[in-house]
Design a protein around this motif. Sequence first.
Motif, short mmCIF file in Angstrom:
data_model
loop_
_atom_site.label_atom_id
_atom_site.label_comp_id
_atom_site.label_asym_id
_atom_site.label_seq_id
_atom_site.Cartn_x
_atom_site.Cartn_y
_atom_site.Cartn_z
N VAL A 86 16.75 -13.28 -0.68
CA VAL A 86 15.78 -12.82 0.29
C VAL A 86 14.77 -11.90 -0.38
CG1 VAL A 86 15.49 -11.53 2.43
CG2 VAL A 86 17.50 -12.96 2.12
N LYS A 87 13.49 -12.13 -0.09
CA LYS A 87 12.46 -11.25 -0.65
C LYS A 87 12.40 -9.96 0.14
CE LYS A 87 9.36 -14.30 -2.96
NZ LYS A 87 7.98 -14.43 -3.39
N ASP A 88 12.18 -8.87 -0.56
CA ASP A 88 12.13 -7.55 0.04
C ASP A 88 10.66 -7.16 0.23
OD1 ASP A 88 12.79 -5.05 1.02
OD2 ASP A 88 13.07 -4.18 -0.97
N LYS A 89 10.05 -7.67 1.29
CA LYS A 89 8.63 -7.43 1.50
C LYS A 89 8.31 -6.02 1.99
CE LYS A 89 7.50 -12.22 2.46
NZ LYS A 89 6.95 -13.15 3.44
N ASN A 90 9.24 -5.39 2.66
CA ASN A 90 8.98 -4.07 3.22
C ASN A 90 9.47 -2.93 2.34
OD1 ASN A 90 7.78 -5.10 5.57
ND2 ASN A 90 9.79 -5.52 6.42
N GLY A 91 10.04 -3.24 1.19
CA GLY A 91 10.50 -2.21 0.28
C GLY A 91 11.78 -1.53 0.71
N LEU A 92 12.49 -2.13 1.68
CA LEU A 92 13.70 -1.51 2.21
C LEU A 92 14.77 -1.33 1.13
CD1 LEU A 92 15.17 -0.40 4.66
CD2 LEU A 92 15.97 -2.70 5.13
N LYS A 93 14.91 -2.33 0.28
CA LYS A 93 15.92 -2.25 -0.79
C LYS A 93 15.63 -1.06 -1.72
CE LYS A 93 16.09 -5.38 -4.09
NZ LYS A 93 16.27 -6.64 -4.81
N ASP A 94 14.37 -0.89 -2.08
CA ASP A 94 13.99 0.22 -2.95
C ASP A 94 14.19 1.56 -2.24
OD1 ASP A 94 13.23 -0.96 -5.42
OD2 ASP A 94 11.40 -1.70 -4.48
N LYS A 95 13.86 1.61 -0.96
CA LYS A 95 14.04 2.86 -0.21
C LYS A 95 15.51 3.26 -0.16
CE LYS A 95 10.16 1.98 2.90
NZ LYS A 95 9.82 1.64 4.28
N LEU A 96 16.39 2.31 0.13
CA LEU A 96 17.81 2.61 0.23
C LEU A 96 18.42 2.96 -1.12
CD1 LEU A 96 18.99 -0.10 2.79
CD2 LEU A 96 18.72 2.35 3.18
N ALA A 97 18.10 2.17 -2.12
CA ALA A 97 18.63 2.45 -3.46
C ALA A 97 18.12 3.79 -3.97
CB ALA A 97 18.24 1.33 -4.42
N GLY A 98 16.87 4.08 -3.68
CA GLY A 98 16.29 5.36 -4.09
C GLY A 98 16.96 6.53 -3.41
N LYS A 99 17.25 6.40 -2.13
CA LYS A 99 17.92 7.47 -1.39
C LYS A 99 19.31 7.70 -1.97
CE LYS A 99 17.93 10.53 1.84
NZ LYS A 99 17.06 11.70 1.72
N PHE A 100 20.00 6.60 -2.29
CA PHE A 100 21.33 6.71 -2.89
C PHE A 100 21.26 7.47 -4.21
CE2 PHE A 100 24.57 5.14 -5.81
CZ PHE A 100 25.72 5.46 -5.11
#
Length: 52
Positions: free
Chosen positions: A2-16
Amino acid sequence: MVKDKNGLKDKLAGKFKEVEGKLTGDKAREAQGKAQQAKGKVKGKINEAKKN
């Protein structure tokens, strides 16, 4: 995949990473997390601008 168009993956990984850095006292890891969150926010804004 799945493509991460909204940057959600980066936001979550960054918060972690940010929280991990705070817990361990690792300022570099904390900064990495904040940078990755910013990257996710930028991706989201770009995608939003493309829609409009």
